[in-house]
Design a protein around this motif. Structure first.
Motif, PDB file in Angstrom:
ATOM      1  N   LYS A   1      10.908   7.894  -8.295  1.00 49.50           N
ATOM      2  CA  LYS A   1      11.219   6.521  -8.701  1.00 49.50           C
ATOM      3  C   LYS A   1      11.512   5.657  -7.471  1.00 49.50           C
ATOM      4  CE  LYS A   1      14.038   3.840 -11.876  1.00 49.50           C
ATOM      5  NZ  LYS A   1      15.032   3.878 -12.927  1.00 49.50           N
ATOM      6  N   ALA A   2      12.266   6.190  -6.522  1.00 54.59           N
ATOM      7  CA  ALA A   2      12.589   5.437  -5.308  1.00 54.59           C
ATOM      8  C   ALA A   2      11.324   5.138  -4.501  1.00 54.59           C
ATOM      9  CB  ALA A   2      13.589   6.208  -4.454  1.00 54.59           C
ATOM     10  N   GLU A   3      10.422   6.122  -4.381  1.00 52.66           N
ATOM     11  CA  GLU A   3       9.164   5.912  -3.660  1.00 52.66           C
ATOM     12  C   GLU A   3       8.313   4.854  -4.357  1.00 52.66           C
ATOM     13  OE1 GLU A   3       7.750   7.287  -0.857  1.00 52.66           O
ATOM     14  OE2 GLU A   3       9.577   8.373  -0.379  1.00 52.66           O
ATOM     15  N   ALA A   4       8.247   4.924  -5.678  1.00 54.69           N
ATOM     16  CA  ALA A   4       7.463   3.949  -6.445  1.00 54.69           C
ATOM     17  C   ALA A   4       8.031   2.544  -6.282  1.00 54.69           C
ATOM     18  CB  ALA A   4       7.423   4.342  -7.921  1.00 54.69           C
ATOM     19  N   MET A   5       9.343   2.421  -6.326  1.00 57.72           N
ATOM     20  CA  MET A   5       9.979   1.107  -6.160  1.00 57.72           C
ATOM     21  C   MET A   5       9.694   0.543  -4.764  1.00 57.72           C
ATOM     22  SD  MET A   5      11.423   0.298  -9.006  1.00 57.72           S
ATOM     23  CE  MET A   5      12.705  -0.883  -8.637  1.00 57.72           C
ATOM     24  N   GLU A   6       9.791   1.390  -3.751  1.00 59.25           N
ATOM     25  CA  GLU A   6       9.531   0.955  -2.373  1.00 59.25           C
ATOM     26  C   GLU A   6       8.063   0.541  -2.215  1.00 59.25           C
ATOM     27  OE1 GLU A   6      10.196   0.149   1.701  1.00 59.25           O
ATOM     28  OE2 GLU A   6      11.460   0.175  -0.067  1.00 59.25           O
ATOM     29  N   ALA A   7       7.154   1.317  -2.782  1.00 61.90           N
ATOM     30  CA  ALA A   7       5.730   0.975  -2.706  1.00 61.90           C
ATOM     31  C   ALA A   7       5.454  -0.342  -3.424  1.00 61.90           C
ATOM     32  CB  ALA A   7       4.887   2.093  -3.311  1.00 61.90           C
ATOM     33  N   ARG A   8       6.067  -0.534  -4.582  1.00 63.13           N
ATOM     34  CA  ARG A   8       5.898  -1.778  -5.338  1.00 63.13           C
ATOM     35  C   ARG A   8       6.426  -2.963  -4.542  1.00 63.13           C
ATOM     36  NH1 ARG A   8       8.409  -0.394 -10.015  1.00 63.13           N
ATOM     37  NH2 ARG A   8       6.524   0.610 -10.740  1.00 63.13           N
ATOM     38  N   ARG A   9       7.588  -2.780  -3.903  1.00 68.91           N
ATOM     39  CA  ARG A   9       8.170  -3.848  -3.097  1.00 68.91           C
ATOM     40  C   ARG A   9       7.230  -4.228  -1.955  1.00 68.91           C
ATOM     41  NH1 ARG A   9      10.205  -4.680   1.550  1.00 68.91           N
ATOM     42  NH2 ARG A   9      10.133  -2.531   2.216  1.00 68.91           N
ATOM     43  N   LYS A  10       6.699  -3.228  -1.276  1.00 66.64           N
ATOM     44  CA  LYS A  10       5.791  -3.488  -0.158  1.00 66.64           C
ATOM     45  C   LYS A  10       4.498  -4.135  -0.638  1.00 66.64           C
ATOM     46  CE  LYS A  10       7.519  -0.064   3.034  1.00 66.64           C
ATOM     47  NZ  LYS A  10       7.232   1.129   3.823  1.00 66.64           N
ATOM     48  N   LEU A  11       4.015  -3.690  -1.778  1.00 60.61           N
ATOM     49  CA  LEU A  11       2.801  -4.269  -2.331  1.00 60.61           C
ATOM     50  C   LEU A  11       2.987  -5.748  -2.635  1.00 60.61           C
ATOM     51  CD1 LEU A  11       0.793  -1.734  -3.924  1.00 60.61           C
ATOM     52  CD2 LEU A  11       0.381  -3.950  -4.890  1.00 60.61           C
ATOM     53  N   LEU A  12       4.105  -6.077  -3.262  1.00 63.41           N
ATOM     54  CA  LEU A  12       4.375  -7.467  -3.615  1.00 63.41           C
ATOM     55  C   LEU A  12       4.539  -8.347  -2.387  1.00 63.41           C
ATOM     56  CD1 LEU A  12       6.800  -6.924  -6.631  1.00 63.41           C
ATOM     57  CD2 LEU A  12       4.440  -7.783  -6.713  1.00 63.41           C
ATOM     58  N   LYS A  13       5.122  -7.795  -1.327  1.00 67.30           N
ATOM     59  CA  LYS A  13       5.339  -8.551  -0.105  1.00 67.30           C
ATOM     60  C   LYS A  13       4.128  -8.509   0.832  1.00 67.30           C
ATOM     61  CE  LYS A  13       9.034  -8.326   2.254  1.00 67.30           C
ATOM     62  NZ  LYS A  13      10.128  -7.804   3.074  1.00 67.30           N
ATOM     63  N   GLY A  14       3.201  -7.591   0.595  1.00 65.21           N
ATOM     64  CA  GLY A  14       2.093  -7.412   1.527  1.00 65.21           C
ATOM     65  C   GLY A  14       2.575  -6.830   2.839  1.00 65.21           C
ATOM     66  N   ASP A  15       3.626  -6.049   2.778  1.00 66.87           N
ATOM     67  CA  ASP A  15       4.323  -5.534   3.954  1.00 66.87           C
ATOM     68  C   ASP A  15       3.759  -4.170   4.375  1.00 66.87           C
ATOM     69  OD1 ASP A  15       6.190  -5.129   5.941  1.00 66.87           O
ATOM     70  OD2 ASP A  15       7.800  -4.564   4.578  1.00 66.87           O
ATOM     71  N   PHE A  16       2.541  -4.179   4.944  1.00 61.12           N
ATOM     72  CA  PHE A  16       1.925  -2.918   5.330  1.00 61.12           C
ATOM     73  C   PHE A  16       1.585  -2.847   6.808  1.00 61.12           C
ATOM     74  CE2 PHE A  16       0.874  -3.265   0.833  1.00 61.12           C
ATOM     75  CZ  PHE A  16       1.346  -2.053   0.391  1.00 61.12           C
ATOM     76  N   GLU A  17       1.887  -3.856   7.567  1.00 61.45           N
ATOM     77  CA  GLU A  17       1.465  -3.915   8.962  1.00 61.45           C
ATOM     78  C   GLU A  17       1.915  -2.724   9.789  1.00 61.45           C
ATOM     79  OE1 GLU A  17      -0.759  -5.882  10.527  1.00 61.45           O
ATOM     80  OE2 GLU A  17      -1.096  -6.499   8.463  1.00 61.45           O
ATOM     81  N   ASP A  18       3.130  -2.265   9.611  1.00 58.69           N
ATOM     82  CA  ASP A  18       3.627  -1.172  10.449  1.00 58.69           C
ATOM     83  C   ASP A  18       3.603   0.182   9.758  1.00 58.69           C
ATOM     84  OD1 ASP A  18       4.153  -2.909  12.549  1.00 58.69           O
ATOM     85  OD2 ASP A  18       6.087  -3.460  11.707  1.00 58.69           O
ATOM     86  N   GLU A  19       2.992   0.257   8.597  1.00 56.90           N
ATOM     87  CA  GLU A  19       2.983   1.501   7.842  1.00 56.90           C
ATOM     88  C   GLU A  19       1.814   2.381   8.233  1.00 56.90           C
ATOM     89  OE1 GLU A  19       5.154   2.810   5.468  1.00 56.90           O
ATOM     90  OE2 GLU A  19       6.357   1.250   6.380  1.00 56.90           O
ATOM     91  N   TRP A  20       2.089   3.522   8.731  1.00 56.92           N
ATOM     92  CA  TRP A  20       1.127   4.577   8.982  1.00 56.92           C
ATOM     93  C   TRP A  20      -0.197   4.057   9.542  1.00 56.92           C
ATOM     94  CZ3 TRP A  20       1.748   6.718   3.397  1.00 56.92           C
ATOM     95  CH2 TRP A  20       3.017   7.259   3.271  1.00 56.92           C
ATOM     96  N   PRO A  21      -0.204   3.530  10.759  1.00 53.89           N
ATOM     97  CA  PRO A  21      -1.452   2.988  11.305  1.00 53.89           C
ATOM     98  C   PRO A  21      -2.594   4.007  11.331  1.00 53.89           C
ATOM     99  CG  PRO A  21       0.284   3.049  12.983  1.00 53.89           C
ATOM    100  CD  PRO A  21       0.909   3.444  11.683  1.00 53.89           C
ATOM    101  N   GLU A  22      -2.281   5.272  11.545  1.00 54.86           N
ATOM    102  CA  GLU A  22      -3.348   6.267  11.564  1.00 54.86           C
ATOM    103  C   GLU A  22      -3.959   6.469  10.185  1.00 54.86           C
ATOM    104  OE1 GLU A  22       0.465   8.483  10.855  1.00 54.86           O
ATOM    105  OE2 GLU A  22      -0.157   6.935  12.241  1.00 54.86           O
ATOM    106  N   VAL A  23      -3.164   6.314   9.133  1.00 50.92           N
ATOM    107  CA  VAL A  23      -3.695   6.423   7.770  1.00 50.92           C
ATOM    108  C   VAL A  23      -4.594   5.233   7.474  1.00 50.92           C
ATOM    109  CG1 VAL A  23      -3.105   6.453   5.318  1.00 50.92           C
ATOM    110  CG2 VAL A  23      -1.783   7.824   6.935  1.00 50.92           C
ATOM    111  N   LYS A  24      -4.142   4.035   7.843  1.00 53.94           N
ATOM    112  CA  LYS A  24      -4.974   2.843   7.625  1.00 53.94           C
ATOM    113  C   LYS A  24      -6.284   2.967   8.383  1.00 53.94           C
ATOM    114  CE  LYS A  24      -2.087  -0.461   8.700  1.00 53.94           C
ATOM    115  NZ  LYS A  24      -1.390  -1.734   8.849  1.00 53.94           N
ATOM    116  N   GLU A  25      -6.216   3.467   9.610  1.00 57.30           N
ATOM    117  CA  GLU A  25      -7.429   3.632  10.416  1.00 57.30           C
ATOM    118  C   GLU A  25      -8.383   4.618   9.743  1.00 57.30           C
ATOM    119  OE1 GLU A  25      -8.605   5.610  14.670  1.00 57.30           O
ATOM    120  OE2 GLU A  25      -6.725   4.512  14.549  1.00 57.30           O
ATOM    121  N   THR A  26      -7.859   5.726   9.284  1.00 56.95           N
ATOM    122  CA  THR A  26      -8.690   6.730   8.629  1.00 56.95           C
ATOM    123  C   THR A  26      -9.314   6.179   7.356  1.00 56.95           C
ATOM    124  OG1 THR A  26      -7.343   8.515   9.541  1.00 56.95           O
ATOM    125  CG2 THR A  26      -8.719   9.048   7.622  1.00 56.95           C
ATOM    126  N   LEU A  27      -8.525   5.493   6.537  1.00 62.57           N
ATOM    127  CA  LEU A  27      -9.055   4.914   5.301  1.00 62.57           C
ATOM    128  C   LEU A  27     -10.143   3.888   5.592  1.00 62.57           C
ATOM    129  CD1 LEU A  27      -5.789   4.494   3.213  1.00 62.57           C
ATOM    130  CD2 LEU A  27      -7.626   6.159   2.858  1.00 62.57           C
TER     131      LEU A  27
END
Length: 109
Positions: free
Chosen positions: A69-95
């Motif tokens: 539940k905590a992970e889902a809430m945090e992901a939802r918060r980031k999604l709503l804010k568009g707050d992904f700039e510093d999240e796992w750059p290697e994952v974003k690069e791979t995707l």
């Protein structure tokens, strides 16, 4: 913002049974893929994606309902804010690389 990863390709030799090569060649002849190499890149990329999904599922099994539940809430918060700039750059690069490779190999736009 479009984030482009440097594309580096490494040659790898692989031996496959004749019936597998025959099937790959049929796909190339039908223009499903441009070459044997493109098919193999696609197959490996898809397999790695499946393995990553399975790994995430196994990780999720070890989480408590409260952690989920905590992970889902945090992901939802980031999604709503568009707050992904510093999240796992290697994952974003791979995707990004997987998406570009998929489009290239399948001819998608």
């Amino acid at each position: 913002m479009m984030w482009m990863a440097e594309r580096v390709e490494y040659p790898i030799s692989v031996r496959l049974p004749g019936y597998v090569v025959k099937k790959i060649d049929e796909l190339v002849q039908r223009k499903e893929f441009r070459s044997r190499s493109d098919f193999i890149k696609f197959a490996v990329t898809m397999t790695l994606g499946q393995m990553m999904i399975e790994e995430a599922r196994e990780l999720a099994k070890s989480l408590t309902p409260e952690e989920i539940k905590a992970e889902a809430m945090e992901a939802r918060r980031k999604l709503l804010k568009g707050d992904f700039e510093d999240e796992w750059p290697e994952v974003k690069e791979t995707l990004q690389e997987v998406e570009e490779e998929f489009k290239e190999l399948t001819g998608a736009e």
